[in-house]
Scaffold this active site. Structure first.
Site, short mmCIF file in Angstrom:
data_model
loop_
_atom_site.label_atom_id
_atom_site.label_comp_id
_atom_site.label_asym_id
_atom_site.label_seq_id
_atom_site.Cartn_x
_atom_site.Cartn_y
_atom_site.Cartn_z
N CYS A 79 2.54 -25.03 3.95
CA CYS A 79 3.41 -25.65 4.94
C CYS A 79 2.74 -26.82 5.63
O CYS A 79 3.40 -27.75 6.08
CB CYS A 79 3.89 -24.60 5.94
SG CYS A 79 4.94 -23.35 5.17
N GLY A 89 3.46 7.56 -11.52
CA GLY A 89 4.71 8.25 -11.80
C GLY A 89 5.93 7.37 -11.68
O GLY A 89 6.79 7.32 -12.56
N PHE A 90 5.98 6.62 -10.59
CA PHE A 90 7.17 5.80 -10.35
C PHE A 90 7.36 4.76 -11.43
O PHE A 90 8.47 4.52 -11.91
CB PHE A 90 7.06 5.13 -8.99
CG PHE A 90 8.20 4.21 -8.70
CD1 PHE A 90 8.04 2.83 -8.77
CD2 PHE A 90 9.45 4.71 -8.39
CE1 PHE A 90 9.10 1.97 -8.52
CE2 PHE A 90 10.52 3.86 -8.14
CZ PHE A 90 10.34 2.50 -8.20
N ASP A 107 -1.30 3.59 -6.77
CA ASP A 107 -0.21 4.56 -6.81
C ASP A 107 -0.49 5.55 -7.93
O ASP A 107 -1.45 5.41 -8.66
CB ASP A 107 1.13 3.85 -7.00
CG ASP A 107 1.24 3.18 -8.35
OD1 ASP A 107 2.35 2.77 -8.72
OD2 ASP A 107 0.20 3.04 -9.04
N HIS A 121 2.44 -18.99 0.22
CA HIS A 121 3.16 -19.05 1.49
C HIS A 121 3.81 -17.72 1.84
O HIS A 121 3.71 -17.24 2.97
CB HIS A 121 4.23 -20.13 1.49
CG HIS A 121 5.20 -19.96 2.61
ND1 HIS A 121 4.92 -20.31 3.92
CD2 HIS A 121 6.43 -19.40 2.64
CE1 HIS A 121 5.93 -19.98 4.70
NE2 HIS A 121 6.87 -19.43 3.96
N ASP A 156 4.30 -1.62 1.25
CA ASP A 156 3.96 -2.38 0.04
C ASP A 156 5.27 -2.81 -0.61
O ASP A 156 6.26 -2.10 -0.51
CB ASP A 156 3.17 -1.54 -0.96
CG ASP A 156 4.08 -0.71 -1.85
OD1 ASP A 156 4.53 0.37 -1.41
OD2 ASP A 156 4.40 -1.16 -2.98
N CYS A 170 0.21 -22.20 7.29
CA CYS A 170 -0.48 -21.99 6.02
C CYS A 170 -0.70 -23.32 5.30
O CYS A 170 -0.05 -24.32 5.60
CB CYS A 170 0.27 -21.01 5.13
SG CYS A 170 1.60 -21.72 4.13
N GLY A 176 10.51 7.79 -2.16
CA GLY A 176 11.88 7.97 -2.60
C GLY A 176 12.89 7.06 -1.95
O GLY A 176 14.09 7.22 -2.13
N ASP A 208 4.03 12.47 -7.48
CA ASP A 208 5.20 13.14 -6.91
C ASP A 208 6.34 13.09 -7.92
O ASP A 208 6.35 12.26 -8.82
CB ASP A 208 5.62 12.47 -5.60
CG ASP A 208 5.86 10.98 -5.75
OD1 ASP A 208 6.55 10.39 -4.90
OD2 ASP A 208 5.33 10.39 -6.73
N CYS A 236 4.89 -22.41 10.39
CA CYS A 236 3.86 -21.71 9.61
C CYS A 236 2.62 -22.57 9.44
O CYS A 236 2.72 -23.71 8.99
CB CYS A 236 4.43 -21.34 8.24
SG CYS A 236 3.25 -20.47 7.18
#
Lengths: 466, 397
Positions: free
Chosen positions: A359, A145-146, A142, A384, A316, A356, A266, A196, A354
C-alpha cells in the site's frame, strides 16, 4: 464393535485429585479402546506424563473477550491471533523474512500434504519442519483428517480411523489417531491437533452424534500415542455439529482430559451464521478460562472480530491468501476486487490506512494490471492481505489490553457497514458478548436516494451521541 | 545519465566504465547486467527483497514498455508519475527497450514502413514511433532505445537493408518527437551483413544520442559470426558513449560481448534457469581451478544444478556454501527440491534470488579481471571449464 454408538456410554472419568501432579487436577483412570472393551489404564503419574508445553497468560479482558500471551516452545505469541495456512511448508509466495516482517507469529502446516511430500520421515531426519523450512517462530499442524474428507472422494470413516485411497497409487490406506499423532510428532510443530471425526454442519441426523462420541474415543488414543508432550501441545477438538447438547457433552469430555488447549471444530463449512456464532458462544463459555481456544477454519475478518468478542483466541483460514490469488484485497470496508475494470485507472493505494509495503508503494491501477496474469500480482496481494490479518490481530489484542475493545469493534463495524446494515447475527452475537453496537446499526433516516451529504450528517449526528 | 570509461584493454575492446543514472545510490560499474522484468518488476523476486541483492549492481532494470499495453493506459502511468513512481523503485535505473527476448519478440515479417512488429501476450502489435515515444514520455525511463526493425539472420539482403533504413528513420523520428528525453540510445541493426552493420553504425554515430543499443542479435546468427559483426559496429562508435546490447544471454555470449567492447547487457539467462529449476553453481574463483566442486552431481554440468533431481531430496546444504544471497543463507537444496515438487511459487523466488546474485557476482569478477589486465586469461579459463565435463565423457566412452 462398530455399532456401539447408540448404546455408548459417555466416558465417565472419576476425577482424582492427586498431590503428586502439580500441573493438572484430573487423572483419567480408564477409557474405551476402539474394540469397545474397557481397559483399565493408569497413565504414568509422574509430572512428565502430561505436561503442557505452553503457557497462557491473560493480559486483559472485556467481558468474554480476552487478550493473552501464549508462550510456545518456539515463540511467544499475542492473542487473539490469526494463523496463515502454509499448506505444503510455505505460505504461497512469501519468504520467511517477509512473514516475520508483517508480524506473523504462528503458521499452520497441513499434515496430509506434508506426509505425502516430502514425507514425515524426511522431515524428522531434517530435524522437523521448523528446521526444514527454517521458520524460527511457532507452528501448528492439523491432524490430516479434514483434508482427507474434503479432498478424497473415497474417504470413509470407521472406528479404526479414516480409510482413503492413496492419491499416489490408489491403494487403500488408513489414517488412525495413532498414525496422525506419530506423523505430527515427526513434523515437530508447537501445537498438534487430535484426529477428530469431523462432519459438516450442513449434515443432520445420527451421524453427528456418532462423530462426536468417536472424537472423544479418539482423543484418548491420540493422548496415548503422543510421544512428545514436553514440546508439542496436543489440542482436542470439540465436535457435535449444531446441537448444543452434543457440543456440551463433547466439551465436558475433552475438558476432563485436561489438554493444553481446545479447538472448536466442525464449523466454517457452510452453516448459517446464526448457528455458527451460537456454537462458538456456547463452547467458549464452557471451555476453561485459562487455556487457549482455537476456532478452526475462521476466516473472514468480521467472523474473527465476533468470535474474539465471544472469547476465542486463535484462528486459521486459507481465505486471505486464496482470495489474493483471485485478485481480491482485504480492506477495512470489506473487499476490493482488483480485477475490476474500474481499478485500471484508480491511482489510490489498495488501502490508504494500511502501512504495508504494497500500500505504501503501489496503486490499484498497477496491481490491476498484474493480478491473475503475473505471479507478482498474487504475491503482492497475498502480502497485503496477510498484513491486514496480522494488523487485525494486533489491533484486537491491543484494544483489549488497553481497555478500548468496544470502541474498536464499533469502529470496525461502522467502516464495514457505513449504511448501518450490520447483519442480524452480528448484532445478536454482540449482545451476548456484551458490546453495545446500537450506534453502528440502522435505522438511519430513510433518505436512500443517495443524498450523501444528508447521510453523512446523520452519521455524524449518531457518532456524537455515543 | 553520465558515463565514463575508466580502463580499456589495450589489446581489445573490453573496458571498465562507470555509469551514473537517475537516483541510483552509487555509480554503477560496467560491464553491467540489466535485470529482466515483467511489467517493471522482477518475474519472481518481490520488490522488498530486491535490497538483499548486491547494490548498486542490482539497481539496473530493463523494462519493456509493451508489457503495459495489457491493462494500463499511458495516461494512468503519467498520472501516477512515471515508471519509477509506479514501481516503487525510485533508486533504480530503468532502461526501456521494447524487446524483452522472453515474451515480446520482434516479428520482422509483420513490420511495415510505419512501425515495428512484436509478438506479445496481447497478440501481434504494430508499434509506430509516435506511439512509442508517447509511451516513453509517460514512463520516463532513465535510458531508452529508439525503435528498431530487427530482422533474423536468414532474411534476404533487401529485407536487411530495409531494416537499416527504417531503423535510422525511426531514430530520427524518436529524436525529433522527444528531444528532451531521458537518454536515448540509438538502435543499430544490420543482421549478419557486415556492410549494413557498418552503414547503420556510421549513421547512428552522426546523431546526437547518449549511447547505442546494438540489436539484431540472438535472432539466429551463429555464435561465431558475432565477434566480427560486433567489431564492425564498435570500431565505428565513439569510445566515450555506452553500448547496450540485447539477446546475448549465456555467460559465453556475455564474455564475447565484453571482449568486443559492450558495456551493458540484458539477459534472459536467469529467467530460463529459474523456471527450469536450475541454480547457478559455477565457481567465481578467479583462478584456473574452475571446476573444483561437484564433479559427481547428477544432472549437472558443473555450472548449474537442477534442483528437481531426486539427488537433492535430502541435501540439507545450501546451493553454494559461500554464497551470501538470501537463499543460500536461509535455505537448503532439500527445501527447494520439495518446493519444486509441490509446485510452490517460493521455489522460483528463491532461485531467481540466487541466480541473480550469482550472475551479478560473475560480472563483478569480470570487471576485476579487466582492471587487473587478466580478462583474456579469465575468459579462456572460464570457457574451458565449461567444457571440462564433455572432455571427461569423451575420454571415458
Amino acid at each position: 464393535m462398530r455399532n456401539s454408538i447408540a448404546i455408548a456410554v459417555p466416558l465417565r472419568l472419576r476425577p482424582n485429585i492427586s498431590n503428586t501432579l502439580p500441573h493438572y487436577k484430573f487423572r483419567p483412570t480408564c477409557f474405551h479402546s476402539h474394540e469397545g472393551h474397557t481397559i483399565s489404564c493408569v497413565p504414568d503419574p509422574r509430572p512428565q506424563a502430561k505436561p503442557m508445553a505452553l503457557h497462557f497468560e491473560i493480559l486483559g479482558r472485556f467481558n468474554r473477550a480476552r487478550a493473552a500471551q501464549l508462550t510456545l516452545p518456539h515463540f511467544v505469541c499475542q492473542t487473539p491471533l490469526f494463523m496463515p495456512v502454509g499448506t505444503q511448508g510455505t505460505i504461497k509466495g512469501l519468504t520467511n523474512n517477509e512473514l516475520e516482517r508483517i508480524g506473523c507469529q504462528i503458521i499452520l502446516g497441513n499434515t496430509y500434504h506434508l506426509a505425502l511430500r516430502p514425507t514425515s520421515e524426511l522431515l524428522e531426519e531434517a530435524g522437523g519442519l521448523h528446521n526444514f523450512m527454517n521458520w524460527p517462530r511457532a507452528m501448528l499442524t492439523d491432524s490430516g483428517g479434514f483434508q482427507m474428507v474434503s479432498l478424497l472422494h473415497l474417504a470413509d470413516i470407521t472406528e479404526e480411523g479414516v480409510t482413503f485411497q492413496s492419491p499416489v497409487d490408489g491403494k487403500p490406506m488408513l489414517l488412525t489417531p495413532e498414525e496422525s499423532i506419530q506423523i505430527q510428532n515427526r513434523i515437530g510443530a508447537d501445537i498438534i491437533m487430535a484426529l477428530d471425526d469431523v462432519v459438516r454442519t450442513t449434515i443432520t441426523g445420527p451421524r453427528i452424534e456418532e462423530a462426536m462420541y468417536r472424537t472423544l474415543r479418539w482423543i484418548d488414543r491420540c493422548i496415548a500415542a503422543h510421544k512428545r508432550p514436553h514440546d508439542q501441545n496436543l489440542f482436542g477438538i470439540v465436535q457435535g455439529g449444531l446441537d448444543p447438547e452434543l457440543r456440551d457433552i463433547c466439551v465436558k469430555g475433552l475438558v476432563e482430559r485436561n489438554l493444553p488447549g481446545y479447538a472448536i471444530g466442525g464449523l466454517a463449512g457452510g452453516e448459517d451464521k446464526d448457528s455458527f456464532w451460537r456454537v462458538v458462544a456456547q463452547c467458549t463459555a464452557a471451555l476453561p478460562e485459562d487455556k487457549p481456544r482455537y476456532v478452526m477454519g475462521v476466516g473472514y475478518p468480521l467472523d474473527i472480530v465476533v468470535c474474539s468478542a465471544l472469547g476465542a483466541d486463535m484462528y486459521d483460514c486459507v481465505y486471505p491468501t486464496r482470495t489474493a490469488r483471485f485478485g481480491t484485497a482485504l480492506v477495512p470496508e470489506g473487499v476490493l476486487k482488483l480485477k475490476h475494470r474500474a481499478m485500471a485507472d484508480d491511482t489510490r493505494p489498495i488501502d490508504p490506512t494500511c502501512p504495508c509495503m504494497v500500500c505504501k508503494n503501489y496503486t490499484r491501477a498497477y496491481i490491476h494490471c498484474l493480478v491473475t496474469k503475473d505471479a507478482m500480482g498474487s504475491q503482492l496481494l497475498s502480502y497485503h492481505n496477510l498484513y491486514y490479518m496480522m494488523r487485525l490481530s494486533r489491533n484486537l489484542h491491543s484494544s483489549i489490553v488497553e481497555g478500548r475493545f468496544p470502541e474498536f469493534v464499533r469502529d470496525f463495524l461502522r467502516t464495514m457497514f457505513p449504511k448501518g446494515d450490520v447483519p442480524e447475527w452480528v448484532c445478536n452475537a454482540m449482545e451476548v458478548a456484551g458490546i453495545d453496537i446500537s450506534s453502528c446499526c440502522a435505522p438511519f433516516p430513510p433518505c436512500q436516494e443517495n443524498d450523501s451529504s444528508n447521510e453523512l450528517e446523520q452519521l455524524n449526528k449518531v457518532k456524537i451521541e455515543i | 545519465m553520465k558515463f565514463a570509461v575508466k580502463k580499456a584493454l589495450s589489446s581489445g575492446g573490453a573496458r571498465v566504465g562507470v555509469l551514473e543514472v537517475g537516483s541510483c545510490p552509487a555509480p554503477i560499474e560496467t560491464p553491467a547486467l540489466l535485470l529482466a522484468t515483467r511489467k517493471g518488476l522482477p518475474h519472481f523476486i518481490s520488490p522488498d527483497l530486491l535490497p538483499s541483492l548486491p547494490s548498486p549492481d542490482s539497481n539496473l532494470l530493463q523494462v519493456s514498455p509493451l508489457h503495459f499495453l495489457e491493462g494500463l493506459s499511458t495516461t494512468t502511468i503519467s498520472k501516477i508519475g512515471g515508471l519509477h513512481q509506479m514501481l516503487g523503485l525510485q533508486q533504480h535505473g530503468i532502461a526501456a527497450v521494447p524487446r524483452d527476448s522472453i515474451q515480446c519478440l520482434p516479428e520482422s515479417k509483420a513490420a511495415t514502413k510505419l512501425g515495428a512488429s512484436f509478438e506479445t501476450p496481447c497478440g501481434r502489435l504494430l508499434i509506430k514511433p509516435k506511439d512509442y515515444v508517447e509511451m516513453i514520455s509517460c514512463m520516463q525511463p532513465n535510458i531508452w532505445a529508439s525503435l528498431a526493425d530487427e530482422v533474423p539472420a536468414w532474411v534476404s539482403e533487401k529485407r536487411n537493408k530495409t531494416s537499416v533504413d527504417r531503423t535510422l528513420r525511426w531514430l530520427d523520428d524518436c529524436i525529433s518527437l522527444y528531444p528532451a528525453a531521458g537518454s536515448i540510445f540509438g538502435a543499430i541493426v544490420g543482421g549478419t551483413n557486415l556492410e549494413e552493420r557498418k552503414r547503420c553504425a556510421e549513421e547512428v554515430a552522426k546523431r546526437n544520442v547518449s549511447g547505442y543499443w546494438i540489436g539484431g542479435f540472438g535472432l539466429g546468427e551463429g555464435i561465431d559470426e558475432r565477434p566480427a559483426l560486433l567489431r564492425a559496429v564498435i570500431d565505428i562508435l565513439p569510445d566515450e558513449k555506452p553500448r547496450l546490447t540485447c539477446g546475448l544471454g549465456l555467460p559465453e555470449e556475455i564474455l564475447q560481448g565484453i571482449a568486443a567492447g559492450i558495456d551493458l547487457f540484458d539477459s534472459t539467462y536467469i529467467y530460463s534457469l529459474t523456471v527450469g529449476g536450475f541454480a547457478l553453481t559455477f565457481s567465481l574463483d578467479n583462478s584456473r581451478e574452475q571446476h573444483s566442486l561437484q564433479s559427481d552431481q547428477i544432472g549437472s554440468d558443473l555450472t548449474k544444478i537442477n534442483l528437481r533431481a531426486t539427488a537433492y531430496r535430502k541435501d540439507m546444504s545450501p546451493i553454494l556454501e559461500n554464497c551470501t544471497c538470501y537463499t543460500c543463507k536461509n535455505h537448503t537444496k532439500a527445501y527447494i527440491n520439495h518446493l519444486l515438487n509441490v509446485h510452490e511459487m517460493l521455489a522460483q523466488i528463491l532461485l531467481e534470488i540466487h541466480n541473480t546474485h550469482h550472475f551479478l557476482r560473475f560480472f563483478h569478477v569480470i570487471r576485476t579481471a579487466i582492471r587487473d589486465g587478466s580478462f583474456e586469461e579469465f575468459r579462456q579459463a572460464f570457457l574451458e571449464s565449461r567444457r571440462e565435463h564433455f572432455k571427461g565423457e569423451a575420454i571415458s566412452t
